[in-house]
Scaffold this motif. Sequence first.
Motif, PDB file in Angstrom:
ATOM      1  N   TYR A   1      32.152  11.251  -5.070  1.00  0.00           N
ATOM      2  CA  TYR A   1      30.861  10.772  -5.554  1.00  0.00           C
ATOM      3  C   TYR A   1      30.743  11.034  -7.053  1.00  0.00           C
ATOM      4  CZ  TYR A   1      25.822   9.949  -5.424  1.00  0.00           C
ATOM      5  OH  TYR A   1      24.576   9.451  -5.630  1.00  0.00           O
TER       6      TYR A   1
ATOM      7  N   PHE B   1      25.340  18.243  -8.105  1.00  0.00           N
ATOM      8  CA  PHE B   1      24.784  17.113  -8.871  1.00  0.00           C
ATOM      9  C   PHE B   1      23.404  16.667  -8.423  1.00  0.00           C
ATOM     10  CE2 PHE B   1      29.396  16.452  -9.652  1.00  0.00           C
ATOM     11  CZ  PHE B   1      29.366  16.761 -11.010  1.00  0.00           C
TER      12      PHE B   1
ATOM     13  N   TYR C   1      12.221  20.459  -1.598  1.00  0.00           N
ATOM     14  CA  TYR C   1      13.515  20.233  -2.270  1.00  0.00           C
ATOM     15  C   TYR C   1      14.410  21.460  -2.185  1.00  0.00           C
ATOM     16  CZ  TYR C   1      10.873  16.375  -4.278  1.00  0.00           C
ATOM     17  OH  TYR C   1      10.116  15.267  -4.444  1.00  0.00           O
TER      18      TYR C   1
ATOM     19  N   ARG D   1      19.734  17.005  -8.972  1.00  0.00           N
ATOM     20  CA  ARG D   1      18.867  17.560 -10.017  1.00  0.00           C
ATOM     21  C   ARG D   1      17.426  17.214  -9.702  1.00  0.00           C
ATOM     22  NH1 ARG D   1      20.166  18.604 -14.998  1.00  0.00           N
ATOM     23  NH2 ARG D   1      18.557  17.185 -15.719  1.00  0.00           N
ATOM     24  N   LEU D   2      16.536  18.163 -10.002  1.00  0.00           N
ATOM     25  CA  LEU D   2      15.121  17.918  -9.719  1.00  0.00           C
ATOM     26  C   LEU D   2      14.364  17.503 -10.982  1.00  0.00           C
ATOM     27  CD1 LEU D   2      14.233  20.833  -7.290  1.00  0.00           C
ATOM     28  CD2 LEU D   2      14.885  18.496  -6.768  1.00  0.00           C
ATOM     29  N   HIS D   3      15.038  17.738 -12.115  1.00  0.00           N
ATOM     30  CA  HIS D   3      14.303  17.477 -13.360  1.00  0.00           C
ATOM     31  C   HIS D   3      15.095  16.514 -14.215  1.00  0.00           C
ATOM     32  CE1 HIS D   3      11.635  20.695 -12.200  1.00  0.00           C
ATOM     33  NE2 HIS D   3      12.703  21.445 -11.948  1.00  0.00           N
ATOM     34  N   GLY D   4      14.368  15.733 -14.965  1.00  0.00           N
ATOM     35  CA  GLY D   4      15.006  14.745 -15.838  1.00  0.00           C
ATOM     36  C   GLY D   4      15.918  15.410 -16.866  1.00  0.00           C
ATOM     37  N   GLN D   5      16.977  14.714 -17.198  1.00  0.00           N
ATOM     38  CA  GLN D   5      17.982  15.203 -18.134  1.00  0.00           C
ATOM     39  C   GLN D   5      17.358  15.531 -19.501  1.00  0.00           C
ATOM     40  OE1 GLN D   5      21.131  16.693 -18.739  1.00  0.00           O
ATOM     41  NE2 GLN D   5      21.765  15.178 -17.254  1.00  0.00           N
ATOM     42  N   LYS D   6      16.349  14.720 -19.818  1.00  0.00           N
ATOM     43  CA  LYS D   6      15.767  14.856 -21.149  1.00  0.00           C
ATOM     44  C   LYS D   6      15.051  16.194 -21.298  1.00  0.00           C
ATOM     45  CE  LYS D   6      13.479  11.148 -22.345  1.00  0.00           C
ATOM     46  NZ  LYS D   6      12.338  10.272 -22.667  1.00  0.00           N
TER      47      LYS D   6
ATOM     48  N   SER E   1      32.815   8.716  -8.985  1.00  0.00           N
ATOM     49  CA  SER E   1      32.272   7.363  -9.066  1.00  0.00           C
ATOM     50  C   SER E   1      30.953   7.298  -9.831  1.00  0.00           C
ATOM     51  CB  SER E   1      32.095   6.778  -7.672  1.00  0.00           C
ATOM     52  OG  SER E   1      31.074   7.469  -7.003  1.00  0.00           O
ATOM     53  N   HIS E   2      30.197   8.347  -9.777  1.00  0.00           N
ATOM     54  CA  HIS E   2      28.885   8.285 -10.426  1.00  0.00           C
ATOM     55  C   HIS E   2      28.780   9.108 -11.681  1.00  0.00           C
ATOM     56  CE1 HIS E   2      28.191   7.160  -6.230  1.00  0.00           C
ATOM     57  NE2 HIS E   2      27.259   6.339  -6.745  1.00  0.00           N
ATOM     58  N   ASP E   3      28.655  10.409 -11.468  1.00  0.00           N
ATOM     59  CA  ASP E   3      28.312  11.266 -12.589  1.00  0.00           C
ATOM     60  C   ASP E   3      29.343  11.261 -13.708  1.00  0.00           C
ATOM     61  OD1 ASP E   3      26.969  12.219 -10.016  1.00  0.00           O
ATOM     62  OD2 ASP E   3      25.738  13.116 -11.598  1.00  0.00           O
TER      63      ASP E   3
ATOM     64  N   ARG F   1      17.950  20.920  -1.137  1.00  0.00           N
ATOM     65  CA  ARG F   1      18.654  19.920  -1.941  1.00  0.00           C
ATOM     66  C   ARG F   1      19.241  20.503  -3.221  1.00  0.00           C
ATOM     67  NH1 ARG F   1      15.475  14.423  -3.507  1.00  0.00           N
ATOM     68  NH2 ARG F   1      15.282  14.189  -1.263  1.00  0.00           N
TER      69      ARG F   1
ATOM     70  N   GLN G   1      31.420   8.870 -14.164  1.00  0.00           N
ATOM     71  CA  GLN G   1      31.450   7.487 -14.654  1.00  0.00           C
ATOM     72  C   GLN G   1      30.351   7.215 -15.663  1.00  0.00           C
ATOM     73  OE1 GLN G   1      32.109   3.889 -13.057  1.00  0.00           O
ATOM     74  NE2 GLN G   1      34.175   4.585 -13.442  1.00  0.00           N
ATOM     75  N   GLU G   2      29.247   7.903 -15.425  1.00  0.00           N
ATOM     76  CA  GLU G   2      28.062   7.622 -16.231  1.00  0.00           C
ATOM     77  C   GLU G   2      28.313   7.766 -17.739  1.00  0.00           C
ATOM     78  OE1 GLU G   2      24.124   9.521 -15.037  1.00  0.00           O
ATOM     79  OE2 GLU G   2      24.471  10.166 -17.109  1.00  0.00           O
TER      80      GLU G   2
END
Lengths: 129, 655
Positions: B429, B604, B596, B606-611, B432-434, B599, B436-437
């Motif tokens: 995963y 990978f 959460y 995350r509960l909070h935005g990257q910013k 393919s995702h993180d 979770r 890849q981003e």
Amino acid sequence: MVCFFIDDDADDQEIFGMAISEVFPKVRCLFANDGIEAMERLSDPTFFPSCIFIDLNMPRMNGKECLVEIGKIERLRKVPVFIYSTSWDHTLMEECKELGAADFIVKPAGLQALTDRLEQIIQENHLYE
Amino acid sequence: MSELDKRIEENEERLRLAIESTQLGTWEYYPLTGELHWSPECRKIYGLLNDQEVDMSVFDEHIYEDDKQHVIQQIEEAMNPAGNGAYDVIYRITRFDDHTIRWIHPKGKVYFNEKRQPERFIGTVVDITEYKAFEESLRESEQRARIAIEAAELGTFDWDIAAGNYYSSPRVMEIFGYGNQKDVTHDDLVSRFHPQDKPIRDKAVKESIDKGGLMYEVRVVWSDQTIRWIKVYGKIIPGIHREVRRMYGIVMDITEQKSQEAMLEKLVAERTLSLMQSNEELKKSEERYSKMAEEVQDYAILLLSTEGFILNWNKGAERIKGYHESEIIGKHFRIFYLPDDRENRLPETLLREATETGRAMHEGWRIRKDSTIFWGSIVITALHDAENNIIGFTKVTRDLTERKMAEEQLQQYNRELEAQNKELEQFAYIASHDLQEPLRKIQTFTEILEKNITDEPTARKYLERITSSAHRMSQLVRAVLDYSRLSVSEIVLEPVDLDSVLDNVKNDLELPISERGAEIVSQKLPVVKGIPIQLHQLFLNLLSNAIKFSDRAPKIRISSRSLPSRENSQYAGLQPGMEYAEIIVEDQGIGFEQKYASRIFTIFQRLHGQKAYPGTGIGLALCKKIVDNHYGHIHVESEPGKGSRFFIYLLVAQK
């Protein structure tokens, strides 16, 4: 034309904005950072976007949960909702379509690829300015 | 009166007295004149008063009807001049006064004159009713005896040795095998005794003089060699020289009785023998069984009373549970159960189940004498008596600790394998995702840069974006590597002092702590079993998260307590019966919704935005992995705006 884009990634918001402007120069693109924020925005009955794009991987409320919530809003029944994700997992795509997604867009590498994909989507769904 | 007459008179008087004293009546009859005289005794016999006149008509009248003819005939015969005049007759009369019937026995004589006419008829009479009755009863009893003897097929004999007479009944002849032969002598009979049994008979005869009775059982041999058993009962009449004068008695054939007896005896003997044999076998098998139970080493075999008290103990029980027989007999078997099980009345529940269904089975941790625990598999079986009452229980316990450990090891391997599979999926995963981003962004930004290559400020902006994406890429790759390193299977735990771990972590975080003005308060922390570098990583991640996810000066509290072993089962992954420490890392940061809670330990997620809160989404997944590696557990309680509380459980190092 109003386009609602839900994604926690600031870079993706910028990239998407650039791409949709290429297709519809007069488009107004509105952004939300996650599902919760999006639902707050959509609870306003005067807010009536032409199309909605949702990222799957978001904190708090993820894309799928958000898709289900939007499906519950009667006012938005005819508004196409597109999943916009890095994932190309077919089962996930099918799942999202069953939950009411109009289509599934895999985030492409490169701006031109995204523009092309958006043009295709718009034609298929008869979204014109 | 002459002297002679006087003397005659006197003599007559004496005779009268003598006769009266013998209750003998006398009478005189003069046939020529018809004159009849009865003495007072005679009158008494007839029930006639003294003054009453008697004559022949009175005499006739009292004769019992049936006997009348006979009496008259006898009288006529006596008075017949041709005869000798004797009269002796026994007959019945009806008494005058009470009309009872009596037997009398008159005896008399008729005297004739010169003309041969009966002149005087005199005689005596005696009442023989009692004698007659006695005689009758004697006759009856004799008859009864004879009937009995005949019915019982008894032979009778009477040997008058003194007189040389020998009598035996025909039945005796039959018994001795002579049938109805005549002229069988005593010697003939004696010759039939079985040669081996003759001494028995001789001895019995000899002893009978002292005993007064004769009794013996012997065989007789018939001429056709048939052997019969006989039994002789007799009486002995001894002479003055203690010799046998007369011998009489009965003989019976007891052959059938004997053969039945013999058969019975044989049966009894056989039964007794087989009973003895089975008794012996039972005893042996009981011995074998108890010996076996005693010697069995792999199973604890106990006998419990109906209330669950221990009645016996074998070697296996001593080996498994550690108690010596002398210190455990009489104790209740709940002693083997963990405090929790005792509190929940598990032993009592098992006994009840065995009582109701006949058997109870259970597997669980049990305590040895030395307080160590073992995994016991037990079967309790109810014992019933013949009336189906419960008289106790047997309890068989096996120590399956090794099997349990192996099972747990297997489960552990399974869990590890599952976790590794999950991780692999997650890696896919990530790939393919993180991972890849940033790549996708680099490609996109490169394209934008290309378009704006002549516009230097724009070009520079996108170059920076490309660099930042590449940096994030390398960050992710490093985190993934860190995470994968934790999967090393060989784990050796050593005592680690958490206080010094915390000190080192605080050193590493010196810069963010001072930048954010973080306050870290901690109690004295325990020494745990662990891998120092991993525990360092664990606390580093937890503390840096606590510092990062805070919208004001972070306040962090670290506390610990020893976990009661009964709570082990509440948390997934903890080893039963082991001693754990609970360490709580508490912050007053931004927190999150409790839903959460699980979770956040997934890679990978995350509960909070990257910013707002940049990060790789790997930190807590790493913490989870580290705690798993330590046979521990981690969970979190949180509330948005109030802060989070992480609970970590680690094995306490034994001093």
